[in-house]
Design a protein around this motif. Structure first.
Motif, PDB file in Angstrom:
ATOM      1  N   HIS A  63     -50.237 130.655 -21.071  1.00  0.00           N
ATOM      2  CA  HIS A  63     -48.867 130.929 -21.519  1.00  0.00           C
ATOM      3  C   HIS A  63     -48.727 130.838 -23.037  1.00  0.00           C
ATOM      4  N   GLY A  64     -49.859 130.920 -23.744  1.00  0.00           N
ATOM      5  CA  GLY A  64     -49.792 131.141 -25.178  1.00  0.00           C
ATOM      6  C   GLY A  64     -50.008 129.952 -26.084  1.00  0.00           C
ATOM      7  N   SER A  65     -50.312 128.769 -25.548  1.00  0.00           N
ATOM      8  CA  SER A  65     -50.575 127.605 -26.396  1.00  0.00           C
ATOM      9  C   SER A  65     -52.039 127.650 -26.850  1.00  0.00           C
ATOM     10  N   ALA A  66     -52.253 127.786 -28.159  1.00  0.00           N
ATOM     11  CA  ALA A  66     -53.589 128.095 -28.670  1.00  0.00           C
ATOM     12  C   ALA A  66     -54.409 126.869 -29.055  1.00  0.00           C
ATOM     13  N   ASP A  67     -53.774 125.818 -29.565  1.00  0.00           N
ATOM     14  CA  ASP A  67     -54.511 124.668 -30.085  1.00  0.00           C
ATOM     15  C   ASP A  67     -54.926 123.737 -28.943  1.00  0.00           C
ATOM     16  N   ARG A  68     -56.219 123.543 -28.788  1.00  0.00           N
ATOM     17  CA  ARG A  68     -56.728 122.776 -27.662  1.00  0.00           C
ATOM     18  C   ARG A  68     -56.306 121.309 -27.715  1.00  0.00           C
ATOM     19  N   ASN A  69     -56.358 120.716 -28.894  1.00  0.00           N
ATOM     20  CA  ASN A  69     -55.971 119.308 -29.027  1.00  0.00           C
ATOM     21  C   ASN A  69     -54.492 119.103 -28.699  1.00  0.00           C
ATOM     22  N   GLU A  70     -53.659 120.045 -29.152  1.00  0.00           N
ATOM     23  CA  GLU A  70     -52.230 119.948 -28.846  1.00  0.00           C
ATOM     24  C   GLU A  70     -51.981 120.109 -27.347  1.00  0.00           C
ATOM     25  N   ARG A  71     -52.742 120.997 -26.726  1.00  0.00           N
ATOM     26  CA  ARG A  71     -52.591 121.186 -25.284  1.00  0.00           C
ATOM     27  C   ARG A  71     -52.953 119.906 -24.541  1.00  0.00           C
ATOM     28  N   LYS A  72     -54.050 119.274 -24.934  1.00  0.00           N
ATOM     29  CA  LYS A  72     -54.451 118.051 -24.237  1.00  0.00           C
ATOM     30  C   LYS A  72     -53.414 116.947 -24.448  1.00  0.00           C
ATOM     31  N   GLN A  73     -52.906 116.803 -25.645  1.00  0.00           N
ATOM     32  CA  GLN A  73     -51.914 115.776 -25.920  1.00  0.00           C
ATOM     33  C   GLN A  73     -50.664 115.991 -25.073  1.00  0.00           C
ATOM     34  N   HIS A  74     -50.243 117.242 -24.950  1.00  0.00           N
ATOM     35  CA  HIS A  74     -49.052 117.523 -24.144  1.00  0.00           C
ATOM     36  C   HIS A  74     -49.320 117.242 -22.669  1.00  0.00           C
ATOM     37  N   CYS A  75     -50.506 117.594 -22.181  1.00  0.00           N
ATOM     38  CA  CYS A  75     -50.861 117.308 -20.792  1.00  0.00           C
ATOM     39  C   CYS A  75     -50.832 115.808 -20.519  1.00  0.00           C
ATOM     40  N   ILE A  76     -51.377 115.025 -21.437  1.00  0.00           N
ATOM     41  CA  ILE A  76     -51.379 113.572 -21.285  1.00  0.00           C
ATOM     42  C   ILE A  76     -49.946 113.046 -21.250  1.00  0.00           C
ATOM     43  N   GLU A  77     -49.098 113.560 -22.120  1.00  0.00           N
ATOM     44  CA  GLU A  77     -47.707 113.116 -22.157  1.00  0.00           C
ATOM     45  C   GLU A  77     -46.980 113.411 -20.855  1.00  0.00           C
ATOM     46  N   VAL A  78     -47.226 114.596 -20.290  1.00  0.00           N
ATOM     47  CA  VAL A  78     -46.552 114.964 -19.041  1.00  0.00           C
ATOM     48  C   VAL A  78     -47.086 114.137 -17.877  1.00  0.00           C
ATOM     49  N   LEU A  79     -48.382 113.877 -17.839  1.00  0.00           N
ATOM     50  CA  LEU A  79     -48.939 113.019 -16.789  1.00  0.00           C
ATOM     51  C   LEU A  79     -48.372 111.607 -16.882  1.00  0.00           C
ATOM     52  N   GLU A  80     -48.172 111.118 -18.093  1.00  0.00           N
ATOM     53  CA  GLU A  80     -47.541 109.809 -18.257  1.00  0.00           C
ATOM     54  C   GLU A  80     -46.089 109.832 -17.791  1.00  0.00           C
ATOM     55  N   ARG A  81     -45.407 110.961 -18.032  1.00  0.00           N
ATOM     56  CA  ARG A  81     -43.994 111.070 -17.621  1.00  0.00           C
ATOM     57  C   ARG A  81     -43.843 110.950 -16.107  1.00  0.00           C
ATOM     58  N   VAL A  82     -44.830 111.445 -15.355  1.00  0.00           N
ATOM     59  CA  VAL A  82     -44.756 111.345 -13.898  1.00  0.00           C
ATOM     60  C   VAL A  82     -45.424 110.064 -13.397  1.00  0.00           C
ATOM     61  N   GLN A  83     -45.625 109.122 -14.308  1.00  0.00           N
ATOM     62  CA  GLN A  83     -46.072 107.759 -13.987  1.00  0.00           C
ATOM     63  C   GLN A  83     -47.465 107.722 -13.377  1.00  0.00           C
ATOM     64  N   LEU A  84     -48.379 108.485 -13.991  1.00  0.00           N
ATOM     65  CA  LEU A  84     -49.783 108.456 -13.603  1.00  0.00           C
ATOM     66  C   LEU A  84     -50.616 107.833 -14.713  1.00  0.00           C
ATOM     67  N   PRO A  85     -51.773 107.227 -14.386  1.00  0.00           N
ATOM     68  CA  PRO A  85     -52.720 106.809 -15.425  1.00  0.00           C
ATOM     69  C   PRO A  85     -53.321 108.056 -16.059  1.00  0.00           C
ATOM     70  N   ALA A  86     -52.710 108.509 -17.143  1.00  0.00           N
ATOM     71  CA  ALA A  86     -52.898 109.871 -17.633  1.00  0.00           C
ATOM     72  C   ALA A  86     -54.353 110.219 -17.960  1.00  0.00           C
ATOM     73  N   GLU A  87     -55.026 109.383 -18.725  1.00  0.00           N
ATOM     74  CA  GLU A  87     -56.390 109.706 -19.140  1.00  0.00           C
ATOM     75  C   GLU A  87     -57.320 109.815 -17.935  1.00  0.00           C
ATOM     76  N   ARG A  88     -57.165 108.900 -16.995  1.00  0.00           N
ATOM     77  CA  ARG A  88     -58.040 108.934 -15.810  1.00  0.00           C
ATOM     78  C   ARG A  88     -57.766 110.163 -14.960  1.00  0.00           C
ATOM     79  N   VAL A  89     -56.487 110.453 -14.719  1.00  0.00           N
ATOM     80  CA  VAL A  89     -56.137 111.607 -13.895  1.00  0.00           C
ATOM     81  C   VAL A  89     -56.553 112.907 -14.580  1.00  0.00           C
ATOM     82  N   TYR A  90     -56.393 112.967 -15.887  1.00  0.00           N
ATOM     83  CA  TYR A  90     -56.770 114.163 -16.645  1.00  0.00           C
ATOM     84  C   TYR A  90     -58.244 114.503 -16.414  1.00  0.00           C
TER      85      TYR A  90
END
Length: 277
Positions: free
Chosen positions: A112-139
């Motif tokens: 969907h157009g997000s180009a920067d890989r580091n920014e994508r990973k950071q956003h994924c981690i933030e969303v996993l944390e929002r749904v109350q998951l251990p983000a790094e492990r689940v990622y």
């Protein structure tokens, strides 16, 4: 936010949904309820253009001035995820079993157009944390390494990843145990209040409808039978079918007499206390 006018879905000569009318307001939790085969999931699929090609649709599904039924495949693909997102009953099917969760979330953002890989990973981690998951492990985990509740939360994270304005939840807790299901619904409600997202909830569980939904539409055999504010519809059902649905709710304990649920304020209070603590 979304308005459905005269939606009709047919399979050859059989009418699956007949002249359905409903509206969903910004920020509200809207329940579409009824027994299996009532047409509620078909209605949800029609919004995103997810119906089988063998079915025909008529009417208007208005989203920001556009009739979703007339969009091209390309227009619809751009809309899904970005503005309208789904949580399905089969949360296992939301993920490819042999790819890590993080890779699949990253691929969704990249598509969907997000180009920067580091920014994508950071956003994924933030969303996993929002749904109350251990983000790094689940990622870094594969889907089969997560419990059912964790995988459903990851599916919710995927649905929220692109910050949609409408979340369509199609029986998202059916295959979860009671406690996990309650926690998932609490999570969706908290996210709704934090973000202002609207929720269209496909369900047959009228107990949870009472707790979470602002408004409800009851469907039977493809037709709308009753619609309104949740407390009004459940406390004073006008249609015999709605009354039968309420009467079919099993008692909360074996000693509870079989009677029409939610018939008095006293019983409402007692049942909610038993169920939710």
């Amino acid at each position: 936010m979304l308005s459905i006018e005269g939606l009709t879905i047919r399979a050859n000569a059989k009418t699956i949904v007949d002249q359905l009318e409903l509206t969903i307001r910004p920020g509200e939790w809207f329940a579409l309820a009824g027994e299996s085969g009532s047409g509620k999931s078909m209605t949800a699929f029609a919004i995103g253009g997810l119906l089988p090609s063998s079915l025909t649709t008529d009417g208007v599904i208005d989203w920001k001035g556009n009739n979703l039924l007339t969009l091209s495949t390309k227009q619809r693909r751009s809309l899904l995820g970005n503005e309208i997102s789904y949580i399905f009953q089969d949360y296992h099917g939301a993920f490819t079993p042999f790819l890590r969760i993080g890779s699949q979330l990253d691929e969704l953002m990249h598509a969907h157009g997000s180009a920067d890989r580091n920014e994508r990973k950071q956003h994924c981690i933030e969303v996993l944390e929002r749904v109350q998951l251990p983000a790094e492990r689940v990622y870094g985990s594969y889907p089969f390494q997560l419990s059912g509740g964790q995988l459903q939360r990851a599916a919710i994270a995927a649905a929220l990843l692109l910050k949609p304005q409408l979340l369509i939840a199609d029986e998202p807790t059916t295959s979860l145990d009671t406690l996990t299901a309650h926690r998932v619904l609490q999570l969706i409600d908290r996210i709704r209040m934090e973000t202002g997202i609207s929720v269209l909830w496909i369900t047959h569980d009228l107990r949870h409808v009472r707790k979470y939904a602002d408004r409800i539409t009851v469907m039977r055999a493809g037709s709308l039978v009753e619609s309104g504010e949740t407390t009004t519809v459940l406390d004073h059902p006008a249609h015999p079918y709605t009354r039968r649905l309420l009467a079919a709710i099993p008692p909360l304990s074996p000693s509870t007499p079989a009677r029409l649920p939610y018939s008095t304020e006293e019983q409402i209070s007692r049942e909610r206390s038993d169920l939710y603590g």
